[in-house]
Design a protein around this motif. Structure first.
Motif, short mmCIF file in Angstrom:
data_model
loop_
_atom_site.label_atom_id
_atom_site.label_comp_id
_atom_site.label_asym_id
_atom_site.label_seq_id
_atom_site.Cartn_x
_atom_site.Cartn_y
_atom_site.Cartn_z
N ARG A 151 0.85 -1.19 0.00
CA ARG A 151 0.00 0.00 0.00
C ARG A 151 0.89 1.24 0.00
O ARG A 151 1.60 1.51 0.97
N LEU A 152 0.85 1.97 -1.11
CA LEU A 152 1.57 3.24 -1.21
C LEU A 152 0.61 4.36 -0.83
O LEU A 152 -0.55 4.34 -1.21
N ARG A 153 1.10 5.35 -0.09
CA ARG A 153 0.21 6.41 0.39
C ARG A 153 0.84 7.78 0.19
O ARG A 153 2.05 7.95 0.37
N ILE A 154 0.00 8.75 -0.19
CA ILE A 154 0.42 10.14 -0.32
C ILE A 154 -0.53 10.98 0.52
O ILE A 154 -1.74 10.97 0.29
N GLY B 69 -1.45 -0.40 9.65
CA GLY B 69 -1.68 1.04 9.59
C GLY B 69 -0.45 1.88 9.81
O GLY B 69 -0.50 3.11 9.64
N ALA B 70 0.68 1.28 10.20
CA ALA B 70 1.91 2.04 10.38
C ALA B 70 2.34 2.65 9.05
O ALA B 70 2.26 2.02 7.99
N PHE B 71 2.80 3.91 9.10
CA PHE B 71 3.10 4.67 7.89
C PHE B 71 4.58 5.03 7.89
O PHE B 71 5.03 5.83 8.70
N ASP B 72 5.35 4.40 6.98
CA ASP B 72 6.77 4.69 6.83
C ASP B 72 6.94 5.80 5.80
O ASP B 72 6.54 5.64 4.64
N VAL B 73 7.50 6.94 6.20
CA VAL B 73 7.58 8.12 5.35
C VAL B 73 9.04 8.40 5.01
O VAL B 73 9.77 9.00 5.82
N PRO B 74 9.51 7.99 3.83
CA PRO B 74 10.90 8.27 3.47
C PRO B 74 11.11 9.68 2.92
O PRO B 74 12.25 10.14 2.83
N GLY C 38 4.89 7.72 1.26
CA GLY C 38 5.34 6.59 2.05
C GLY C 38 4.62 5.31 1.74
O GLY C 38 3.82 5.22 0.81
N VAL C 39 4.92 4.28 2.55
CA VAL C 39 4.34 2.94 2.42
C VAL C 39 3.58 2.64 3.71
O VAL C 39 4.12 2.81 4.81
N GLU C 40 2.32 2.21 3.56
CA GLU C 40 1.49 1.89 4.72
C GLU C 40 1.46 0.39 4.94
O GLU C 40 1.12 -0.38 4.04
N ALA C 41 1.79 -0.03 6.16
CA ALA C 41 1.78 -1.46 6.50
C ALA C 41 0.36 -1.93 6.79
O ALA C 41 -0.57 -1.13 6.92
#
Length: 225
Positions: free
Chosen positions: A136-139, A167-172, A161-164
């Protein structure tokens, strides 16, 4: 900047004479909240009032403002003086005229790509999306609140980022929104949000686009490739 100088004549093929008050609609060299006004049409409302439907942009951030949504549609009231239109001020937010409502169904925020053909809102230069995939890619689009606006501040921030699954959101990356504005990137349609693969084959299961906060307006996009 665009202005509207309507001529008039006794017949569709003229002869035409210009309006002495031209341009009747122009925001050139002003600090008004709506800029690039033009491409207008005159319409008569059900109650007999006259209006101008026009295009314009709403620059955000500091000076010079930068717009990211392309050219939107605005209404401006019109009165008549000696058979010529006198155009009022289009406003970013206006009260709805007292006309009979014609409600339109709210489009769904999610597209599962289950139809035989993609919706016309999708544009593509190559093959279309097809189901698959767990990522899941999220903007998140984070617009600045009025109290936080500053002459040197960006119009918004894009949180990529990528949402696990939990619901955890990793924002590079959180790029400054001004670099994806028309004034910097070029074009005139504003941002186009969608899916793109630089190489290989990527299949998308669904696409979701919805506001994060109704009052402040930031939006969220989730892609499931």
């Amino acid at each position: 900047m665009v202005s509207e100088p309507p001529p008039r004549g006794p017949a569709p093929d003229g002869p035409f004479e210009p309006c002495p008050a031209n341009p009747v609609l122009s925001h050139r060299s002003t600090d008004r909240p709506i800029q690039n006004t033009g491409h207008a049409d005159l319409v008569e409302a059900p109650d007999g009032s006259w209006w101008m439907v026009l295009l314009g942009v709403r620059p955000g951030g500091g000076a010079p403002g930068r717009h990211v949504l392309g050219r939107g549609t605005f209404l401006a009231p019109v009165t008549w003086d000696d058979g010529r239109p006198v155009v009022g001020e289009p406003a970013p937010v206006m009260e709805a005229p007292a006309w009979p409502p014609h409600p339109v169904a709210t489009p769904p925020v999610r597209d599962d790509f289950d139809a035989d053909r993609p919706h016309p809102r999708w544009i593509s230069v190559r093959s279309r999306p097809a189901p698959a995939g767990p990522i899941r890619l999220r903007i998140d689009v984070l617009a600045a609140l009025p109290a936080d606006r500053h002459p040197r501040k960006e119009p918004d921030v894009l949180r990529l980022g990528v949402e696990a699954a939990d619901g955890a959101f990793d924002v590079p990356a959180e790029p400054d929104g001004r670099y994806l504005s028309t004034e910097v990137s070029g074009g005139f349609t504003g941002r186009v949000i969608g899916m793109y693969a630089a190489s290989g084959t990527v299949r998308f299961d669904w696409f979701d686009y919805e506001p994060l906060d109704h009052d402040t307006g930031p939006g969220q996009v989730i892609l499931a490739p």
